[in-house]
Design a protein around this motif. Structure first.
Motif, PDB file in Angstrom:
ATOM      1  N   HIS A   1      -1.841   4.317   2.794  1.00 34.16           N
ATOM      2  CA  HIS A   1      -1.390   4.941   4.041  1.00 34.16           C
ATOM      3  C   HIS A   1      -0.487   4.029   4.857  1.00 34.16           C
ATOM      4  N   SER A   2      -0.840   2.757   4.932  1.00 38.57           N
ATOM      5  CA  SER A   2      -0.048   1.814   5.728  1.00 38.57           C
ATOM      6  C   SER A   2      -0.346   0.393   5.298  1.00 38.57           C
ATOM      7  N   PHE A   3       0.573  -0.492   5.666  1.00 37.37           N
ATOM      8  CA  PHE A   3       0.404  -1.923   5.409  1.00 37.37           C
ATOM      9  C   PHE A   3       0.654  -2.635   6.741  1.00 37.37           C
ATOM     10  N   PRO A   4      -0.392  -2.836   7.553  1.00 30.71           N
ATOM     11  CA  PRO A   4      -0.194  -3.353   8.907  1.00 30.71           C
ATOM     12  C   PRO A   4      -0.277  -4.876   9.043  1.00 30.71           C
ATOM     13  N   MET A   5      -0.444  -5.605   7.951  1.00 32.28           N
ATOM     14  CA  MET A   5      -0.619  -7.059   8.020  1.00 32.28           C
ATOM     15  C   MET A   5       0.725  -7.776   7.874  1.00 32.28           C
ATOM     16  N   GLU A   6       1.066  -8.575   8.863  1.00 34.75           N
ATOM     17  CA  GLU A   6       2.299  -9.347   8.793  1.00 34.75           C
ATOM     18  C   GLU A   6       2.222 -10.378   7.665  1.00 34.75           C
ATOM     19  N   THR A   7       3.254 -10.398   6.825  1.00 33.49           N
ATOM     20  CA  THR A   7       3.351 -11.366   5.734  1.00 33.49           C
ATOM     21  C   THR A   7       4.713 -12.046   5.854  1.00 33.49           C
ATOM     22  N   PRO A   8       4.764 -13.246   6.424  1.00 35.59           N
ATOM     23  CA  PRO A   8       6.055 -13.911   6.672  1.00 35.59           C
ATOM     24  C   PRO A   8       6.926 -14.060   5.425  1.00 35.59           C
TER      25      PRO A   8
END
Length: 606
Positions: free
Chosen positions: A272-279
């Motif tokens: 549904h979503s990917f809300p985690m910041e991955t620099p």
């Protein structure tokens, strides 16, 4: 017929007699109380409570009841009543040496710890304790001169929380005189001491003073030797289906700390979503977050991890793969990486996945593993210890891969049997683990994975190394899968589907499990059963409802996992109801589980 002069006057004003009678009852009821300020004082009670039935039950009596053992609130009575008083979860061993109360001014409470253990995390743990008891009193202006000295003795500076951490503690409250109370706490590390301070806070409650102030009452004498039965006492939160704010997640952590739960399983991504910041891979949130405001920034996650640590809660991140991977992965073709995900939002969805929107990683595209390794590196940078990571691994829908031409081409010559697709799945899992090992620089870390077709006892050993994988089961209590996996030597975390899935009862034909069903769910007791988790999947909850739907039911599982009690729920309901009130007092929107009358009249509603 006229019932009284008041009734006559009300009716004269035009009220029907039925309503008039109800208004009179309300008027008489309200007149029996004298109110004061909401905080720091309570409505003047017309009742007292005494501990009866062999020191097990608080019974409400008339305020005129004359006895030194009558208390002005059920909470004060509960402190002295019962084998474990108001404590939740039940301690491993408890002896009440003085079943009396002493009133204290919490402002005069002194906490001492040896200088070498006076670290920042220790200071923060102590501050959380002070904040918790601070919610129980208001403007204590009493001239009480009782000194409460809390001595914390630690054996080490360990601040590492995992399945091997010793969380045991000893606690003794000894009232030497009306002016001196000594509290001694012994713990191997700060986590044991934290649990002891939580217990100590539960041995105190509001004591009304004059002029609208309240102080605290403390149980005079108790000895507690406490330790958990299971090392993993978890709660799963899902923030992919519906985003949960940091404030809401912190409240869950607070409730877990109050209940001595120690692992927050954060299902942070899904199709549904990917809300985690991955620099290292910023496209994950650019393409996968619901909005720029619904992203967990790197510094936010770091703050949450420390917030949990101070409260004895370790956060374990889950990056679900290869299934449950859709939005956030769709940018591959634009970046020249090919299709990272397949079956994305395929319709009709029932042909391609378990739940919309569809999406599974593409095991035929080697670039998928390069992206995974970068995400793993970012996640490892978030975790203070990286020995535990959840790789998801459930509900791979083979028809999706079977309808994808590039996957079929990749499998050319291998056939299209179920076994061939299981081999493909096993190939993916092996390469993903290799990339995780590369990212962490260690090949001995523990990885958690859900039960699935890949964990079938008939072939699990072909795909999953029992020295590396911990299996999280999510089958009904009648399923023999946990026993079969144990017999093969795998370590388990158990999430009983028909008792500990707290989202059930709100969709499809699923059944709602009340706190009693949660409490009475017994899991296997074995050195290879690390513990269990209750799961709050996020399809039907967000900030507006997730807390009352989770709590206090999750706390019922907390006692099961801490002390594995033998008592039925009917024997512990007074303590459980008190714990629900405690959660509410600490700002947790825990749902009501019983009418207020039943809380005030113990044992009358069973």
């Amino acid at each position: 017929m006229w019932y009284s002069n008041d009734d006559c006057r009300i009716r004269h004003k035009g009220f029907p007699i039925g309503i008039a009678r109800k208004l009179i009852v309300i008027s008489i009821y309200l007149s029996s109380f004298s109110t004061s300020s909401v905080q720091g004082s309570s409505i003047k009670s017309e009742f007292k409570w005494i501990c009866t039935n062999g020191n097990t039950q608080c019974r409400r009596v008339d305020v005129a009841y004359e006895s030194s053992d009558a208390y002005p609130s059920v909470e004060l009575c509960r402190l002295v009543c019962g084998e474990a008083g108001p404590l939740w979860p039940q301690p491993y061993h408890i002896t009440i040496t003085q079943r009396k109360l002493i009133v204290i001014n919490p402002e005069s409470l002194i906490i001492r710890i040896k200088p070498q253990f006076d670290t920042q995390i220790t200071k923060d743990v102590i501050q959380v304790f002070r904040d918790n008891i601070g919610r129980e009193y208001n403007n204590c202006r009493s001239n009480i001169e009782t000194k409460v000295m809390v001595n914390i003795n630690l054996s080490s500076n360990i601040s590492h929380l995992d399945w091997n951490t010793d969380e045991s503690y000893d606690l003794e409250v000894n009232t030497v005189s009306d002016s001196t109370v000594n509290v001694n706490i012994n713990g191997n590390n700060i986590f044991g001491a934290r649990h002891a301070l939580e217990t100590l806070s539960q041995l105190m409650t509001t004591y009304p003073e004059s002029d609208n102030s309240t102080c605290l009452a403390l149980l005079k004498g108790v000895k507690i030797d406490d330790k958990p039965i299971y090392s993993h006492r978890g709660l799963l939160l899902d923030t992919s289906r519906n985003f949960l704010s940091l404030k809401t997640i912190k409240k869950h952590i607070q409730a877990m700390a109050a209940s001595k739960m120690n692992f927050l399983h954060w299902h942070i991504s899904d199709s549904h979503s990917f809300p985690m910041e991955t620099p290292r891979v910023p496209n994950m949130t650019i393409y996968g977050a619901y909005s720029p405001k619904k992203i967990y920034r790197y510094h936010d996650i770091l703050e949450l991890i420390y917030y949990g640590l101070v409260r004895g809660v370790r956060i374990v991140l889950e990056l679900d793969a290869p299934s449950h991977a859709g939005y956030g992965w769709q940018w591959g073709p634009e970046a020249g990486l090919g299709n990272l995900t397949v079956c994305l939002n395929e319709q009709p969805w029932r042909q391609a996945c378990i739940q919309p929107p569809c999406g599974q990683l593409n095991p035929s595209n080697k670039k998928v593993y390069d992206v995974l390794e970068k995400i793993y590196k970012d996640m490892i940078g978030l975790m203070p210890w990286s020995e535990i990571f959840h790789m998801g691994g459930d509900e791979v829908y083979i028809p999706c891969w079977n309808m994808t031409e590039e996957i079929l081409k990749y499998m050319s010559g291998k056939g299209r049997s179920t076994q061939a697709f299981l081999d493909l799945w096993g190939e993916f899992q092996g390469e993903a683990l290799k990339r995780y090992d590369n990212a962490i620089g260690n090949q001995n870390t523990k990885v958690i994975i859900w039960t699935s077709q890949l964990t079938d006892p008939a072939h699990i050993e072909k795909y999953l190394d029992k020295n590396r994988y911990v299996i999280q089961t999510w089958v009904p209590d009648t399923d023999e899968l946990p026993e079969q996996l144990l017999s093969l030597g795998y370590k388990l975390i158990i999430s009983t589907k028909n008792a500990w899935y707290l989202d059930h009862g709100f969709w499809g034909t699923t059944k709602y499990y009340d706190w009693r069903a949660v409490y009475q769910n017994q899991i296997l007791l074995s050195p290879d059963v690390l513990g269990g988790e209750v799961c709050m999947w996020g399809e039907y909850v967000d900030d507006n409802g997730v807390l009352p739907r989770t709590w206090p039911r999750a706390a019922a599982a907390a006692e099961r996992l801490w002390s594995n009690p033998t008592s039925p729920s009917s024997r512990v309901e007074a303590r459980f109801y008190r714990h629900r009130e405690r959660l509410v007092a600490r700002g947790i929107e825990a749902d009501a589980v019983v009418p207020r009358w039943c809380y005030l009249n113990e044992g009358q509603c069973g």
